[in-house]
Design an enzyme around this catalytic site. Sequence first.
Site, PDB file in Angstrom:
ATOM      1  CB  CYS A   6      -9.727 -84.649  39.262  1.00  0.00           C
ATOM      2  SG  CYS A   6     -10.512 -83.688  37.975  1.00  0.00           S
TER       3      CYS A   6
ATOM      4  CB  CYS B 106      -4.657 -79.336  35.048  1.00  0.00           C
ATOM      5  SG  CYS B 106      -5.977 -79.618  36.228  1.00  0.00           S
TER       6      CYS B 106
END
Length: 494
Positions: free
Chosen positions: A242, A338
């Site tokens: 990411c 997350c």
Amino acid sequence: MSADRAAPARASSPQAREQFEQLLTACRGDGALVEWPHAGIAGGAPCGDLVRIAVRCAGETVEEVGFTASGCGAARACAAATVELAEGRPLLEVAKLGASDIAAYVGGLSPGKWHGAALAADALHRALGMALAAGAVAHPQRSGRVVVAFSGGVDSTVAAYLAAQSGKEVVAVTLELWADPATDPERSCCSPRAVLRARGLAHTLGLPHFTLDLRQRFSAQVVSPFLRLHDAGRTPNPCVVCNGQVRFDALIAATHALGAERLLTGHYARLADDGEGLLLRRASDPCKDQSYMLARLEPALLERLEFPLGSLEKTQVREIARAAALPVAERPESQDLCFVAGLGTRSFLRRHAASSLRRGKFVTRDGREVGEHDGHQLYTVGQRRGLGVAMGYPAYVVAKDPQRNRVVLGTRDELWARRVYLDRDLILHRAPQRVRAVQLRYRQRPLPCVLVEDEDRAWLELAQPALAPAPGQTACLLDGELVVGAATIAGWEK
Ligand SMILES: Nc1ncnc2c1ncn2[C@@H]1O[C@H](COP(=O)(O)OP(=O)(O)OP(=O)(O)O)[C@@H](O)[C@H]1O
């Protein structure tokens, strides 16, 4: 400007009612920009009110604003007020507008109608984020302006605070990456609720705030590969991917469009020039160091980055937050990935990959069946807890066979690796001889090693054995404190 989270104003006076009625009848911008691509939508089925705000930005200005609104009168009046408040204004001023500004403009709202202002503010900010992401915003570079990647946690808030204290003009940008009602909105840094929280906090601090909605990209480039790699028997590092492919690209593009010199984040990492250019350097607090998570950042990006917390310890960061009375001073640390926040990886896989989880066998190295599991994806090499198998000795996952849906169990002694094979995705920022140590897992101590390459593959010869390197995890390649490369662990042998 006041914050989104301020107490709702009450519509009481005759003047307030008149202002409200005028907005409902005049409605400048009603139905304008209907086809315009930068339109944010808020509300919908759950509440029955729907507000759509579209913006046309040119350079540094919000030139035109249009809206459509259905549902209660408050939603309509607030959408109309948003046009009045935003049209023709500098983008960075509009980015400070919150629900309380809109509520004040309509003459105050009762708690039951506050919703209309919150929807209008959210739709406006979604539209601004779209314009920013689409390149419709162009500010000339301003000396002293910085963008802070703002999750609304204590680290990024202190990063923003320190920058503002040193005289920088701070613009906050939050990434919306994932929306799953099962994810704990209090613990996730990138859910729609987390975005609202971050925006409210930024406005409380007087900062312009933008939201970049990267949900589709995140799903395609991070979550889907995460699921596929688990199916292939691996234990991936989605944060490294990411950061390397999604977050920083979008944030740097926003930094450029907003005319900021640098992007600041609350990561615990540093930068250093080794004479050949900038490299990432481990944080001074080894317990908090996050350079591992940033290992796949392009060195060319580093010139535009700053990590204001890299030389601080977490306790110092909390002290700064307390001394400045920042409302996040006591906010707990985010622990999970997350998108699995509050669920954990196993429950996440059960929820999102249920169709590929099948019952299979736990086996020993010599193929003896010793129990059953719910899917090899739910286990990782080196795992000891949660196996539910009595072997007469402490059993660990020592290997996985995804083709046969088998999880191989053995002893801790079987998990020591001396040679670690690397995937072909190896990147090196310096000569191979500069690889002198490797970090094989987040929060693990670096181990001395040398990098060896032949025509077919590359591997690390470790100077001392490592426990359970998991295929799929990142090998962060180090020269002392400097990150000189990265690769994915393909496998290992004793
Ligand atoms: N959703 C997000 N939007 C923008 N930036 C983010 C987001 N999530 C994380 N970041 C940036 O990445 C940094 C490190 O993120 P990490 O997930 O490690 O959170 P953290 O250590 O809990 O930080 P914080 O306390 O700021 O939430 C954050 O300090 C912030 O600068």
